[in-house]
Design a protein around this motif. Structure first.
Motif, PDB file in Angstrom:
ATOM      1  N   GLY A   1       0.298  -3.737  -9.445  1.00  0.00           N
ATOM      2  CA  GLY A   1       0.225  -2.651  -8.472  1.00  0.00           C
ATOM      3  C   GLY A   1      -1.169  -2.086  -8.412  1.00  0.00           C
ATOM      4  N   ASN A   2      -1.275  -0.741  -8.459  1.00  0.00           N
ATOM      5  CA  ASN A   2      -2.542  -0.048  -8.313  1.00  0.00           C
ATOM      6  C   ASN A   2      -2.765   0.900  -9.482  1.00  0.00           C
ATOM      7  OD1 ASN A   2      -3.455   2.951  -7.048  1.00  0.00           O
ATOM      8  ND2 ASN A   2      -4.923   1.291  -6.756  1.00  0.00           N
TER       9      ASN A   2
ATOM     10  N   ASN B   1      -4.330   4.056 -10.170  1.00  0.00           N
ATOM     11  CA  ASN B   1      -4.822   5.144  -9.332  1.00  0.00           C
ATOM     12  C   ASN B   1      -6.101   5.765  -9.875  1.00  0.00           C
ATOM     13  OD1 ASN B   1      -4.470   7.014  -7.079  1.00  0.00           O
ATOM     14  ND2 ASN B   1      -4.039   8.545  -8.641  1.00  0.00           N
TER      15      ASN B   1
ATOM     16  N   PRO C   1      -6.941  -2.796  -8.537  1.00  0.00           N
ATOM     17  CA  PRO C   1      -5.691  -3.499  -8.837  1.00  0.00           C
ATOM     18  C   PRO C   1      -5.297  -3.320 -10.298  1.00  0.00           C
ATOM     19  CG  PRO C   1      -7.141  -4.887  -7.522  1.00  0.00           C
ATOM     20  CD  PRO C   1      -7.950  -3.694  -7.930  1.00  0.00           C
TER      21      PRO C   1
ATOM     22  N   GLU D   1      -8.061  -2.707  -4.091  1.00  0.00           N
ATOM     23  CA  GLU D   1      -7.216  -1.534  -4.321  1.00  0.00           C
ATOM     24  C   GLU D   1      -5.929  -1.810  -5.069  1.00  0.00           C
ATOM     25  OE1 GLU D   1      -4.807   1.906  -1.881  1.00  0.00           O
ATOM     26  OE2 GLU D   1      -6.490   0.946  -0.875  1.00  0.00           O
ATOM     27  N   THR D   2      -5.088  -2.710  -4.576  1.00  0.00           N
ATOM     28  CA  THR D   2      -3.754  -2.863  -5.161  1.00  0.00           C
ATOM     29  C   THR D   2      -3.260  -4.287  -4.987  1.00  0.00           C
ATOM     30  OG1 THR D   2      -1.521  -1.935  -5.212  1.00  0.00           O
ATOM     31  CG2 THR D   2      -2.532  -2.197  -3.042  1.00  0.00           C
ATOM     32  N   CYS D   3      -2.432  -4.746  -5.913  1.00  0.00           N
ATOM     33  CA  CYS D   3      -1.921  -6.113  -5.855  1.00  0.00           C
ATOM     34  C   CYS D   3      -0.895  -6.266  -4.738  1.00  0.00           C
ATOM     35  CB  CYS D   3      -1.278  -6.494  -7.182  1.00  0.00           C
ATOM     36  SG  CYS D   3      -2.412  -6.482  -8.577  1.00  0.00           S
TER      37      CYS D   3
ATOM     38  N   ASN E   1       2.407   2.566  -2.295  1.00  0.00           N
ATOM     39  CA  ASN E   1       2.699   2.532  -3.728  1.00  0.00           C
ATOM     40  C   ASN E   1       2.551   3.867  -4.429  1.00  0.00           C
ATOM     41  OD1 ASN E   1      -0.130   2.914  -4.122  1.00  0.00           O
ATOM     42  ND2 ASN E   1      -0.472   0.706  -3.940  1.00  0.00           N
TER      43      ASN E   1
ATOM     44  N   TRP F   1       0.815  -1.216   0.000  1.00  0.00           N
ATOM     45  CA  TRP F   1       0.000   0.000   0.000  1.00  0.00           C
ATOM     46  C   TRP F   1       0.855   1.276   0.000  1.00  0.00           C
ATOM     47  CZ3 TRP F   1      -0.598  -4.001   3.558  1.00  0.00           C
ATOM     48  CH2 TRP F   1       0.121  -3.862   4.743  1.00  0.00           C
TER      49      TRP F   1
ATOM     50  N   ASP G   1      -4.752  -9.087  -2.608  1.00  0.00           N
ATOM     51  CA  ASP G   1      -4.890  -7.645  -2.394  1.00  0.00           C
ATOM     52  C   ASP G   1      -5.471  -7.416  -0.999  1.00  0.00           C
ATOM     53  OD1 ASP G   1      -7.665  -8.127  -2.673  1.00  0.00           O
ATOM     54  OD2 ASP G   1      -7.697  -7.479  -4.759  1.00  0.00           O
TER      55      ASP G   1
END
Length: 837
Positions: free
Chosen positions: A301-302, A304, A309, A350-352, A250, A248, A369
Motif C-alpha cells: 500500500g502506501n 503515509n 510505496p 506513492e502507493t502500490c 487508501n 489511491w 504504482d
C-alpha cells in the motif's frame, strides 16, 4: 558509421517519386514509466514472465523479469486498470478483461494470444466486468465478478452459473480473491466467504468468526502446504467498501489483517495478524502469497509518513512484520529516475497498485504504482526498478541522481504530444505528467536534463529559425481536448503553469515568458516575421473568458514581450486548438470541443486577417463540435489546400462527424475523405520525400498509411507494426529523413524507418534512377541514355568534394570516403540533395 544514402528532396525541373514503404517495426524511445501500472500477474510455470496492465489500454509483457518489455497489439487486446492476464496450465489458454473504452468485457485466447475473442456467453452483456480470476490448474474454470453479481464457469465461458448477487446494490459484491483447490473453490467477498466442495456446481456461505462486526474483507490471498490451507485477508469498515475502489483510495482504509487456517469440516476462525502495523500511517490495500508457502506473506500500500510505496513482509505467518521496501535514502532499492533526491521523489509512485508474488516462488514479487514497476528476486532484501535499462539503474543506499539519461526498455505508458528536433543530436519531447524529456544523442537516451519547466504538461514547441530560440506551451492540466478535458470544470480553474516559456540554449533551461494562468496548448510563429508569436490559451469562464488566440509581435523581448488577445472568432467558446500562420500573414486556427451537458457548436476552422482584425468561419458543419489538428498541404505552394482532423462526439448532433476533411480553396468547400471508416482522427502528416504518402492518426483505430493522397478518395492501410491504438502525431526526423517518430496518447514515443527502395527522378528530357547500393558504400545512377554526363558532389556550402563523368547508362559513384552529412549531387543542371548516414 553507417554509409546508407537517402534522399531529402530535389530542386529545379524534376518530379520525384520516393519509393518508400511504411515501417516494418517500431522501437520504443523515452525514459520508461511515468504512468499508472496495475495488478501484474506472474506465470506459475515461469516466474520470469509477467504481464502488467496500463489504464491507457496497453498490456505489457516481459519474459526476463522486467529487463525488457513488449506489448500486445491493440487489435488483439486492450485493457484497463482492473484487467489482469489470467494464466492457465495450458499455455494456449488465458483470460482477461477487454477495454472497449466504456465497459470491460471478458475475453479469452485459445491460441496462445494470437487472437482474443469475447466469451461464447456473457451473463450480463451490458455491464462492466470488474474482476476475473482463472483456475490455473484447470483452464476451463474461472470466476467472474460484475458490480453486483458473481458468476462461475467450468467450460471456458460457454455457459455460466450464478454464485451470488449483492445484498446491497449500493455497495456491490466485491471479489477479494479466489482459492482453487481441485473440487474446493473458495471465493472471498465483502459479504464473507463462499465455498464450493463439488467443483463449482453450487456455492454456499462458509461460516467464520473473528472479524469484528462492522468490518468486511477487502483483499484475500491463500496458500496450501501438505494438508494445511491458510488464508490471509485485509479488512476495512463495511461502510467504506464498495465495488470500484482503486489503489489511491487508501487513506486509513485498512482496519485489520487476519489469517485463517481452513477447516473444511469444522470451525473457521479469523485471527488478527496486525501486530506492529500502524493503520493510521500504514495504508494497506493488497495482500499476496505464493501458492506453496503458508508462512511468507506480503502486504502492500502506501507509507503515509514517507509518501512512498509500502511493502510489509512476514516469514512467520504474520506473527511479526517487517517493512522491506526501504525508500528512505533508497536503502535497499536500485532506482531509475524516481527515488529519493531523483528527478521525481517516491511520492510520484506513492502507493502500490497490487502486489504480485510468484505462485511457486515466494522470493519473487513486484508491484506497479502511479508511475513504475519495482521488483524483488530475494524476498524483499533488495529491490530493483523495472522500467529503465539495468545498465542505467542507480545503486541502492545512495541518492538518485538528477538529469541523467536513460534507455527505454519498452515500458512506455505516458502521453507524448510532440518531438522537436533542435538539431541532429538535440531533441525535446513534449509530454503530459512528466512535463517533457530531452535527448542529446539523437534520441537514443532521454532524461530530465533541463531546468525551468515545472508544469504537468508541455504541449507544443516552436523554434525561431533565425535565433534558434525555442518557445513552449505548458499547463498543469493534462489530456487536453480528450473526452475528459472538454468541460469547464476541468479547464477553467487557475492554472499556475499555464505559460509560454522560452529557451535560448536548445531546451537545457526554460524561462517564463508569459504566465497566462490558463492552459496554453499551441504556438505558431509567423514565417515572414519570426518575432510574431501566436498562442492558444484555453479558458471559457463566464463567457469567452481569457480563452482564445493571443499574439505578440515582439517575441524577441521575451518576458518583456507585449501580448494582445485577438477578438473571438464567431461561435467559439474559449477552446482554441491548433494554429498555422500562412505565408501571406493570415492565421488559420482550429477550435476544439467544449462540452456542458452536451457538445456545444463552438468548434471548427477559422481564418484571421490581421489587416482587418477579423475572423471568418470557414468550418464544414461536421467540424462544429470537436475539431483537432489542421495541416496545410506541403505540395500546395499557394497554401489553398488544407486537411482537418475531426472527432465524432456523442449525444446526438456530434455523432458520426469524425474523419479527415479536405479543402482546396481555403475552406470555401470541404470534402470528407474518409467516409465512415474513421470515427475520430487526430492528425495527418505527409512524407517530406513523397507527397503521395501520408500517415493518419486516430483515437482507438491505430496508425494508418496512404500511398495515393493525390487520389480523389485516398485509400488507407493499417500500419500493423505500430502496436498502440492512439497515436497522436507523426514526425519525420529532418536530419534522418527515413526516420519517422510517433507520439501517442499514453504510449510515449516510438521510432521506425521508412524502407527506401530507391527514388525515381523524372524530367522531360531524361530519366534518372538513383539508389543506395546494397553494400551501402556507393551511389548507383541509372539513365535512359549512355551519353557522357559530368557530375559533382558538393557539401552544403558548395565546396566540390568529388567530381567525375557518368560514362554509361548505369554508373556507380564511390561514396565510402564521404563522412555522414548533407550533400548536393549535381548532374548537368539537375540538382539533388541527399543525406549520407
Amino acid at each position: 558509421m553507417k554509409k546508407s544514402i537517402y534522399f531529402l528532396f530535389f530542386l529545379l525541373n524534376i518530379y520525384a517519386v520516393a519509393m518508400q514503404a511504411q515501417p516494418t517495426s517500431f522501437s520504443p524511445r523515452g525514459v520508461g514509466g511515468g504512468g499508472a501500472l496495475f495488478f501484474p500477474t506472474i506465470n506459475p510455470a515461469n516466474d520470469n514472465e509477467y504481464y502488467v496492465s496500463c489504464d491507457m489500454s496497453q498490456l505489457f509483457h516481459t519474459t526476463d523479469f522486467g529487463v525488457s518489455y513488449s506489448q500486445l497489439h491493440f487489435s488483439k487486446l486492450q485493457v484497463f486498470n482492473t484487467s489482469t492476464y489470467e494464466f492457465t496450465s495450458n499455455p494456449l489458454i488465458a483470460y482477461s478483461i477487454f477495454n472497449d473504452g466504456n465497459n470491460g468485457y471478458p475475453v479469452r485466447t485459445l491460441d496462445g494470444g494470437t487472437t482474443w475473442t469475447p466469451l461464447p456467453s456473457n451473463p450480463l452483456t451490458d455491464e462492466k466486468v470488474y474482476t476475473l480470476k482463472a483456475d490455473y490448474a484447470n483452464p476451463d474454470r474461472f470466476i467472474m465478478g460484475y458490480y453486483g453479481a458473481i458468476y462461475f464457469t467450468n467450460n471456458r465461458g460457454s455457459s455460466f452459473s450464478l454464485v451470488k448477487t449483492a445484498a446491497n446494490n449500493g455497495v456491490g459484491l466485491i471479489i477479494a480473491g479466489v482459492f482453487f483447490d481441485g473440487t474446493t473453490i473458495v471465493i472471498a467477498t465483502n459479504e464473507g466467504l463462499f465455498r464450493s466442495t463439488n467443483g463449482g456446481t453450487n456455492f454456499t456461505p462458509l461460516s467464520t468468526t473473528g472479524i469484528p462486526t462492522g468490518q468486511g474483507i477487502w483483499q484475500f490471498a491463500a496458500a496450501k502446504v501438505s494438508t494445511t490451507t491458510r488464508f490471509f485477508c485485509i479488512t476495512s469498515t463495511s461502510s467504506s467498501i464498495y465495488n470500484g475502489i482503486m489503489p489511491w483510495d487508501n487513506y486509513e482504509f485498512a482496519k485489520g489483517v487476519y489469517s485463517l487456517d481452513y477447516n473444511p469440516t469444522g470451525t473457521n476462525t479469523w485471527v488478527s495478524k496486525a501486530s506492529g502495523i500502524n493503520f493510521s500511517n500504514d495504508f494497506l490495500m493488497y495482500v499476496g502469497m505464493a501458492n506453496n508457502n503458508i508462512s511468507t506473506v506480503y502486504l502492500a500500500g502506501n507509507d503515509n509518513a514517507l509518501s512512498a510505496p509500502l511493502v510489509y513482509k512476514t516469514t512467520d505467518a504474520g506473527a511479526t512484520w517487517t517493512k522491506v521496501f526501504k525508500s528512505t535514502n533508497n536503502q535497499n532499492i536500485m532506482t531509475g529516475w524516481s527515488g529519493q533526491s531523483g528527478d521525481r521523489q517516491w511520492s510520484y509512485g506513492e502507493t502500490c497498485f497490487g502486489i504480485a508474488v510468484a505462485p511457486n516462488n515466494a522470493n519473487k514479487a513486484l508491484f506497479g504504482d502511479f508511475g513504475f514497476i519495482h521488483k524483488t528476486a530475494d524476498g524483499g532484501n533488495t529491490w530493483q526498478q523495472a522500467y529503465v535499462s539495468t545498465a542505467d539503474q542507480n545503486p541502492a543506499n545512495a541518492a538518485t541522481p538528477i538529469r541523467k539519461a536513460y534507455h527505454s526498455i519498452g515500458l512506455e505508458n505516458t502521453t507524448a504530444w510532440q518531438v522537436h528536433f533542435q538539431d541532429a543530436n538535440n531533441l525535446f519531447a513534449c509530454y503530459s505528467d512528466i512535463r517533457g524529456i530531452r535527448s542529446t544523442d539523437g534520441g537514443v537516451t532521454w532524461g530530465f536534463n533541463y531546468t525551468g519547466n515545472a508544469g504537468n504538461s508541455t504541449y507544443r514547441i516552436v523554434k525561431n529559425p533565425t535565433t534558434n530560440t525555442l518557445f513552449s506551451a505548458t499547463s498543469n492540466i493534462h489530456d487536453m481536448y480528450q473526452s475528459t478535458r472538454l468541460a469547464d470544470a476541468q479547464l477553467d480553474a487557475t492554472d499556475a503553469n499555464g505559460k509560454v516559456t522560452y529557451s535560448v540554449d536548445g531546451g537545457a533551461n526554460w524561462i517564463d515568458m508569459k504566465v497566462f494562468s490558463h492552459p496554453v496548448f499551441w504556438l505558431a510563429l509567423d514565417p515572414s516575421n519570426a518575432n510574431k508569436l501566436y498562442a492558444s490559451v484555453i479558458h471559457y469562464g463566464a463567457g469567452a473568458g481569457q480563452g482564445g488566440v493571443w499574439v505578440t509581435a515582439n517575441a524577441n523581448s521575451f518576458a518583456a514581450a507585449t501580448w494582445t488577445k485577438l477578438p473571438n472568432p464567431p461561435r467559439t467558446e474559449g477552446h482554441p486548438a491548433s494554429l498555422v500562420v500562412l505565408n501571406d500573414g493570415k492565421l488559420v486556427a482550429t477550435y476544439s470541443g467544449r462540452r456542458t451537458t452536451i457538445f456545444t457548436a463552438s468548434s471548427g476552422v477559422f481564418i484571421y486577417n490581421p489587416t482587418t482584425n477579423a475572423w471568418t468561419d470557414v468550418s464544414d458543419t461536421g467540424m462544429y463540435y470537436w475539431t483537432k489538428d489542421i495541416l496545410i498541404a506541403p505540395s500546395d505552394a499557394a497554401q489553398n489546400t488544407w486537411y482537418v482532423a475531426v472527432f465524432s462526439g456523442w449525444g446526438g448532433a456530434p455523432n458520426g462527424k469524425g474523419g479527415l476533411y479536405k479543402t482546396t480553396n481555403r475552406g470555401t468547400t470541404w470534402t470528407k475523405l474518409t467516409g465512415m471508416q474513421f470515427d475520430r482522427v487526430t492528425s495527418i502528416t505527409f512524407n517530406p520525400l513523397n507527397n503521395k504518402q501520408a500517415f493518419l492518426t486516430t483515437e482507438t483505430q491505430g496508425l494508418w498509411f496512404s500511398t495515393n493522397m493525390d487520389a480523389a478518395t485516398p485509400t488507407w492501410s493499417l500500419v500493423t507494426a505500430y502496436p498502440f491504438r492512439q497515436p497522436e502525431r507523426v514526425y519525420f526526423n529532418p536530419f534522418k529523413t527515413n526516420e519517422v517518430w510517433i507520439s501517442s496518447f499514453g504510449n510515449g514515443l516510438k521510432v521506425g524507418s521508412m524502407t527506401a527502395t530507391g527514388i525515381d527522378f523524372v524530367s522531360d528530357k531524361t530519366t534518372l534512377k538513383i539508389a543506395p547500393n546494397p553494400i551501402h558504400k556507393t551511389l548507383t545512377v541509372q539513365r535512359e541514355s549512355n551519353e557522357k554526363v559530368s557530375f559533382e558532389i558538393m557539401d552544403i556550402k558548395g565546396s566540390v568534394l568529388k567530381k567525375g563523368v557518368l560514362m554509361d547508362k548505369t554508373t556507380v559513384i564511390d561514396t565510402h570516403d564521404l563522412p555522414g552529412g548533407l550533400y548536393i549531387l549535381k548532374v548537368n543542371q539537375t540538382v539533388l540533395k541527399f543525406i549520407k548516414e
